[in-house]
Design a protein around this motif. Structure first.
Motif, PDB file in Angstrom:
ATOM      1  N   ILE A  63       0.823  -1.209   0.000  1.00 32.58           N
ATOM      2  CA  ILE A  63       0.000   0.000   0.000  1.00 32.58           C
ATOM      3  C   ILE A  63       0.861   1.266   0.000  1.00 32.58           C
ATOM      4  CG2 ILE A  63      -1.661   1.334   1.362  1.00 32.58           C
ATOM      5  CD1 ILE A  63      -2.835  -1.356   2.295  1.00 32.58           C
ATOM      6  N   CYS A  84      -5.894  -5.657  -2.861  1.00 26.22           N
ATOM      7  CA  CYS A  84      -5.316  -4.342  -2.563  1.00 26.22           C
ATOM      8  C   CYS A  84      -4.714  -3.703  -3.806  1.00 26.22           C
ATOM      9  CB  CYS A  84      -4.262  -4.464  -1.469  1.00 26.22           C
ATOM     10  SG  CYS A  84      -4.947  -4.597   0.200  1.00 26.22           S
ATOM     11  N   LEU A  86      -7.618  -2.384  -5.747  1.00 23.49           N
ATOM     12  CA  LEU A  86      -8.195  -1.194  -5.112  1.00 23.49           C
ATOM     13  C   LEU A  86      -7.275   0.012  -5.245  1.00 23.49           C
ATOM     14  CD1 LEU A  86      -9.652  -2.765  -1.841  1.00 23.49           C
ATOM     15  CD2 LEU A  86     -10.909  -2.061  -3.876  1.00 23.49           C
ATOM     16  N   LEU A  87      -5.970  -0.219  -5.157  1.00 26.33           N
ATOM     17  CA  LEU A  87      -5.008   0.880  -5.291  1.00 26.33           C
ATOM     18  C   LEU A  87      -5.077   1.511  -6.676  1.00 26.33           C
ATOM     19  CD1 LEU A  87      -1.948  -0.677  -3.420  1.00 26.33           C
ATOM     20  CD2 LEU A  87      -3.168   1.395  -2.739  1.00 26.33           C
ATOM     21  N   THR A 122      -8.235   3.030  -0.459  1.00 24.89           N
ATOM     22  CA  THR A 122      -8.029   1.625  -0.099  1.00 24.89           C
ATOM     23  C   THR A 122      -8.015   1.437   1.414  1.00 24.89           C
ATOM     24  OG1 THR A 122      -6.751   1.242  -2.123  1.00 24.89           O
ATOM     25  CG2 THR A 122      -6.467  -0.341  -0.331  1.00 24.89           C
TER      26      THR A 122
END
Length: 463
Positions: free
Chosen positions: A38, A160, A163-164, A172
């Protein structure tokens, strides 16, 4: 040695407790599991060094583990459901506020302090809940719970990454805070175990003897008061009572934190060995994405694939290795040492053949298998050695040592990377530290005294 009068259900509502603990842990962990994925772009833009990243992650872990020790006496006053509610609330608040920060200093506040404190309270609460409902099936129950927690990381990196690409870092994390709120469902299911108190019957002659002793004490106290009133023992009483008061307070403090555990050399060896290996293994797992970015030149989607493969074999290890241990009768301590050797072999191969894609995938499978087994057996080493009534304190001591060593070992390995400008040497350092646990336990096994504490023997036989 089990607590007198305590009934381990080994089933029944215990399976609901198992499901609740699994749901709680699964809900609050995705942010940290995908932390490097992330924040990789954010750290690259801000030019944050490996030592700083390592310090941030290990400061979080240190605060989390330190709270585990302090929560041990709190668990004697409040039940684990109450503490789990407080902990889940802190974690949800921490993840939510993290979505609005973008500086290194603010991440220390939200991730390290708020989330770290929450997880530090949550871990011993959930662990005690599991140990309250299982004894004979504890190995299998712990395996099922930890396996359930490990299911999400199989898909979390890929999700993730998706979503990023759509919502960015802030969006996120905001979605992950919504996921974390599912922990409250599990908290509501954590019904505290009913511990019946046993009543010990005394023979008539023992009751009579106790009554005589009480009368003798009263007569002695009366005589002492008369002597003091006459001024015969004022000075002597003052000199004697002060050390007694200090000794009494120290005794209360010792009983509150069960400090007598530190008199057991084998217990100290266990927690120190697991503390060193925990800090080393944690540093490696948190830094894997950065290792793959730098050494293997992987892109984010490739890193997500490697992490998913690791998680898939993690699940297999959590299921297969505990069953192997249960069928073969191998002690969790032995199995824990075997998993450390497996992950050490994987890291060594990765350091040498990091430029070969298939080798990296094979290594991810091996350290995932080892990680899964280690996650189960590190939760069983202390319950197989320490009596139940001292288990909360033992877990607290273990977490405190984990946090202290993590705060030292993690930044040190990051500093080694910054000095060498490569992750190859840090991988060798991590392997050396992990194997130090195995060496320490072997030394303790071969050189411990022949006379073993009978309480420990009884405890191991009961478990």
């Amino acid at each position: 040695m089990a607590t007198e009068g305590f009934v381990h259900l080994d089933g029944g509502y215990g399976w609901i407790i198992l499901a609740a603990c699994t749901l709680i842990n699964s809900s609050v962990q995705p942010l940290l599991q995908c932390f490097a994925l992330i924040f990789e772009t954010t750290f690259a833009i801000q030019k944050i060094k490996a030592a700083q990243i390592s310090f941030l992650l290990h400061l979080h872990n240190s605060i989390m583990c330190s709270l585990g020790f302090l929560s041990a006496p709190v668990l004697k006053k409040y039940n684990y459901q109450q503490l789990a509610f407080v902990a889940s609330s802190l974690i949800c608040i921490g993840i939510f506020t993290t979505s609005f920060v973008n500086t290194y200093a603010s991440l220390i506040v939200t991730v390290c302090i708020i989330i770290g404190v929450g997880q530090g309270i949550l871990m011993p609460s959930v662990s005690l809940a599991m140990n309250s409902y299982f004894k004979k099936r504890l190995t299998l129950a712990m395996s099922y719970s930890i396996t359930g927690v490990g299911l999400l990381p199989i898909f979390a990196p890929t999700i993730c990454n998706y979503l990023l690409n759509i919502y960015g870092t802030s969006g996120t994390i905001l979605l992950l805070s919504g996921l974390a709120m599912h922990a409250f469902i599990g908290v509501l299911l954590l019904r505290p175990a009913n511990i019946p108190k046993t009543r010990k019957e005394f023979p008539l002659n023992e009751v009579k003897s106790v009554q005589e002793d009480e009368a003798l004490v009263k007569n002695t106290e009366t005589a002492a008061e008369i002597r003091v009133a006459n001024g015969n023992l004022k000075k002597e009483r003052g000199n004697v009572e002060y050390p007694k008061k200090v000794k009494k307070k120290l005794k209360k403090l010792s009983d509150l934190f069960d400090l007598e555990l530190f008199k057991d050399k084998e217990f100290v060896s266990l927690v120190m060995g697991m503390g060193i290996s925990y800090a080393a293994e944690l540093n490696f797992l948190l830094m894997v994405p950065f290792v793959l970015y730098e050494m293997a030149k992987f892109e984010r989607k490739d890193v997500a694939m490697v992490m998913s493969i690791q998680s898939a074999f993690d699940i297999f290890g959590r299921l297969a290795l505990p069953i192997l241990s249960h069928k073969s009768g191998w002690h969790p301590r032995l199995m824990y040492a075997i998993t450390l050797i497996g992950s050490s072999i994987a890291r060594t191969i990765l350091a040498i053949f990091c430029d070969t894609g298939y080798v990296v995938l094979a290594c991810s499978a091996l350290w995932g298998l080892s990680k899964g087994g280690k996650a189960v057996f590190q939760s069983l080493v202390l319950p197989k050695y320490v009596p139940y009534e001292k288990l909360a304190t033992a877990f607290g001591v273990q977490m405190m040592i984990n946090g202290f060593l993590s705060l030292i070992i993690g930044p040190f390995i990051g500093w080694v990377h910054d000095i060498n400008q490569s992750y190859k040497v840090p991988l060798y350092v991590t392997t050396t530290l992990s194997l130090l646990c195995v060496v320490l336990w072997l030394f303790t096994y071969f050189f411990r005294k022949e006379v073993v504490n009978p309480k420990v023997i009884n405890n191991e036989n009961d478990q």
